[in-house]
Write a protein that holds these residues in place. Structure first.
Motif, PDB file in Angstrom:
ATOM      1  N   TRP A 229      35.931  37.946  51.442  1.00 23.90           N
ATOM      2  CA  TRP A 229      34.663  37.237  51.492  1.00 23.90           C
ATOM      3  C   TRP A 229      34.402  36.516  50.180  1.00 23.90           C
ATOM      4  N   LEU A 230      33.471  35.566  50.227  1.00 22.63           N
ATOM      5  CA  LEU A 230      33.049  34.813  49.055  1.00 22.63           C
ATOM      6  C   LEU A 230      31.602  35.160  48.732  1.00 22.63           C
ATOM      7  N   ASP A 231      31.318  35.313  47.436  1.00 20.79           N
ATOM      8  CA  ASP A 231      29.922  35.546  47.083  1.00 20.79           C
ATOM      9  C   ASP A 231      29.216  34.211  46.837  1.00 20.79           C
ATOM     10  N   GLU A 232      27.973  34.282  46.435  1.00 17.66           N
ATOM     11  CA  GLU A 232      27.165  33.078  46.276  1.00 17.66           C
ATOM     12  C   GLU A 232      27.639  32.204  45.118  1.00 17.66           C
ATOM     13  N   LYS A 233      28.487  32.739  44.238  1.00 16.56           N
ATOM     14  CA  LYS A 233      29.012  31.965  43.111  1.00 16.56           C
ATOM     15  C   LYS A 233      30.413  31.427  43.387  1.00 16.56           C
ATOM     16  N   GLY A 234      30.901  31.638  44.609  1.00 18.79           N
ATOM     17  CA  GLY A 234      32.217  31.127  44.974  1.00 18.79           C
ATOM     18  C   GLY A 234      33.373  32.015  44.554  1.00 18.79           C
ATOM     19  N   ILE A 235      33.073  33.245  44.137  1.00 21.82           N
ATOM     20  CA  ILE A 235      34.133  34.189  43.749  1.00 21.82           C
ATOM     21  C   ILE A 235      34.663  34.883  44.999  1.00 21.82           C
ATOM     22  N   GLN A 236      35.976  34.913  45.125  1.00 22.39           N
ATOM     23  CA  GLN A 236      36.620  35.509  46.297  1.00 22.39           C
ATOM     24  C   GLN A 236      36.912  36.987  46.051  1.00 22.39           C
ATOM     25  N   TYR A 237      36.698  37.807  47.078  1.00 21.66           N
ATOM     26  CA  TYR A 237      37.001  39.237  47.022  1.00 21.66           C
ATOM     27  C   TYR A 237      38.030  39.538  48.115  1.00 21.66           C
ATOM     28  N   ILE A 238      39.076  40.288  47.733  1.00 21.87           N
ATOM     29  CA  ILE A 238      40.144  40.578  48.678  1.00 21.87           C
ATOM     30  C   ILE A 238      40.732  41.953  48.366  1.00 21.87           C
ATOM     31  N   GLY A 239      41.142  42.685  49.386  1.00 20.06           N
ATOM     32  CA  GLY A 239      41.785  43.978  49.183  1.00 20.06           C
ATOM     33  C   GLY A 239      43.205  43.812  48.686  1.00 20.06           C
ATOM     34  N   VAL A 240      43.682  44.764  47.897  1.00 20.15           N
ATOM     35  CA  VAL A 240      44.999  44.632  47.276  1.00 20.15           C
ATOM     36  C   VAL A 240      46.118  44.608  48.314  1.00 20.15           C
ATOM     37  N   GLU A 241      45.958  45.348  49.418  1.00 29.26           N
ATOM     38  CA  GLU A 241      47.018  45.355  50.428  1.00 29.26           C
ATOM     39  C   GLU A 241      47.211  43.964  51.026  1.00 29.26           C
ATOM     40  N   GLU A 242      46.135  43.314  51.396  1.00 30.56           N
ATOM     41  CA  GLU A 242      46.249  41.965  51.951  1.00 30.56           C
ATOM     42  C   GLU A 242      46.761  40.988  50.908  1.00 30.56           C
ATOM     43  N   PHE A 243      46.305  41.151  49.668  1.00 29.28           N
ATOM     44  CA  PHE A 243      46.772  40.285  48.580  1.00 29.28           C
ATOM     45  C   PHE A 243      48.288  40.370  48.422  1.00 29.28           C
ATOM     46  N   LEU A 244      48.836  41.578  48.524  1.00 27.47           N
ATOM     47  CA  LEU A 244      50.276  41.771  48.323  1.00 27.47           C
ATOM     48  C   LEU A 244      51.100  41.326  49.530  1.00 27.47           C
ATOM     49  N   LEU A 245      50.575  41.516  50.732  1.00 21.72           N
ATOM     50  CA  LEU A 245      51.346  41.236  51.947  1.00 21.72           C
ATOM     51  C   LEU A 245      51.266  39.786  52.395  1.00 21.72           C
ATOM     52  N   ASP A 246      50.233  39.069  51.982  1.00 20.14           N
ATOM     53  CA  ASP A 246      50.041  37.690  52.424  1.00 20.14           C
ATOM     54  C   ASP A 246      49.905  36.792  51.208  1.00 20.14           C
ATOM     55  N   ALA A 247      50.981  36.066  50.883  1.00 17.73           N
ATOM     56  CA  ALA A 247      50.967  35.213  49.703  1.00 17.73           C
ATOM     57  C   ALA A 247      49.944  34.086  49.820  1.00 17.73           C
ATOM     58  N   ASP A 248      49.578  33.714  51.043  1.00 18.64           N
ATOM     59  CA  ASP A 248      48.600  32.639  51.238  1.00 18.64           C
ATOM     60  C   ASP A 248      47.163  33.144  51.103  1.00 18.64           C
ATOM     61  N   ALA A 249      46.984  34.456  51.087  1.00 12.70           N
ATOM     62  CA  ALA A 249      45.622  34.990  51.014  1.00 12.70           C
ATOM     63  C   ALA A 249      44.926  34.611  49.724  1.00 12.70           C
ATOM     64  N   ILE A 250      45.681  34.305  48.705  1.00 11.24           N
ATOM     65  CA  ILE A 250      45.103  33.935  47.413  1.00 11.24           C
ATOM     66  C   ILE A 250      44.299  32.643  47.525  1.00 11.24           C
ATOM     67  N   ASP A 251      44.597  31.823  48.547  1.00 12.98           N
ATOM     68  CA  ASP A 251      43.912  30.556  48.733  1.00 12.98           C
ATOM     69  C   ASP A 251      42.854  30.611  49.811  1.00 12.98           C
ATOM     70  N   TRP A 252      42.532  31.807  50.281  1.00 15.24           N
ATOM     71  CA  TRP A 252      41.541  31.930  51.367  1.00 15.24           C
ATOM     72  C   TRP A 252      40.222  31.269  51.007  1.00 15.24           C
ATOM     73  N   GLY A 253      39.833  31.453  49.746  1.00 14.01           N
ATOM     74  CA  GLY A 253      38.538  30.906  49.345  1.00 14.01           C
ATOM     75  C   GLY A 253      38.498  29.401  49.299  1.00 14.01           C
ATOM     76  N   GLY A 254      39.683  28.762  49.258  1.00  8.72           N
ATOM     77  CA  GLY A 254      39.692  27.296  49.207  1.00  8.72           C
ATOM     78  C   GLY A 254      39.905  26.660  50.544  1.00  8.72           C
ATOM     79  N   LYS A 255      40.010  27.487  51.610  1.00  3.48           N
ATOM     80  CA  LYS A 255      40.278  26.925  52.928  1.00  3.48           C
ATOM     81  C   LYS A 255      38.996  26.451  53.580  1.00  3.48           C
TER      82      LYS A 255
END
Length: 255
Positions: A229-255
């Motif tokens: 999820w994104l907070d009101e300041k545009g900071i993205q929050y993600i769980g470490v498991e998804e971060f490690l398993l999905d290289a594209d997850a790092i760009d979720w906030g920019g989609k």
């Protein structure tokens, strides 16, 4: 180390990893760099670095530890050279401090991370298994594996605050961003934390990110399994498991 997966007991795995250090890594470093009578020093230095993953350190600080804890006199330049040997052998990697606002690097101190945490934990006989620094090490390794250049971010700040007697005083300080990650023209600022289960904890973790005034993506990776999820300041929050398993997850906030 993939071969560890074929071993059945913890004792077998630990023995294998310890033998790798003694019979492969250290032996190769000593022979290749023609080091004489310093095998003990190399071992102690590995222990010191193992304890210090995720913490700022430098050769001078490590030399002082040798004198105070081991009663061994060794120059910081020799320690610097031995650390370079460890990096050349892919035992450890390093992350230098980068002044985000000043766009400049600090020569020292820096952080070291182990390329294989099994080797690191075995080196310490599994005595120091702190989740915070281990998670940080895992994220560092994954970012390097993906081809990013990884630094430790520093955010200087200054301002004024009111004292108890009502007067104002100037304040200066520095906040840390766990990782400043670059590849080409892409940059990410990443914080690693176990939990953000209350507003105070979340505010503490993102205060350095909130002081960065550029438009690059800001990410908080948490140990918990969460829906990104994104907070009101545009900071993205993600769980470490998804971060490690999905290289594209790092760009979720920019989609």
């Amino acid at each position: 180390m993939p071969y560890v997966l074929s071993l059945k007991t913890a004792e077998e795995k630990s023995r294998y990893l310890k033998n790798l250090f003694e019979e492969t890594y250290l032996k190769d470093i000593i022979e290749r760099n023609v080091i004489r009578n310093d095998k003990e020093v190399l071992g102690i230095l590995l222990d010191f670095v193992s304890f210090a993953i995720g913490s700022l350190t430098n050769p001078l600080k490590l030399a002082n530890r040798f004198r105070s804890e081991k009663k061994i006199s060794i120059s910081h330049s020799t320690i610097m050279r031995y650390l370079e040997y460890f990096e050349e052998s892919y035992i450890i990697g390093s992350a230098h401090r980068y002044d985000i606002k000043g766009a400049a690097y600090f020569e020292t101190p820096l952080k070291y991370y182990f390329s294989d945490l099994g080797l690191r934990n075995t080196r310490l006989n599994f005595r120091q298994i702190e989740e915070t620094h281990i998670m940080e090490n895992i994220i560092y390794n994954e970012l390097v594996r993906r081809g990013y250049n990884v630094d430790v971010g520093v955010v200087p700040y200054s301002g004024r605050e009111r004292t108890a007697n009502g007067r104002e005083k100037k304040i200066r300080g520095q906040l840390e961003v766990d990782f400043v990650v670059n590849r080409g023209n892409r940059r990410y600022y990443i914080q690693s934390t176990l939990h953000i289960d209350d507003l105070q904890k979340r505010a503490q973790e993102v205060q350095s990110l909130c002081r960065i005034d550029d438009s690059f993506q800001k990410i908080v990776v948490v140990w918990d399994d969460i829906i990104p999820w994104l907070d009101e300041k545009g900071i993205q929050y993600i769980g470490v498991e998804e971060f490690l398993l999905d290289a594209d997850a790092i760009d979720w906030g920019g989609k």
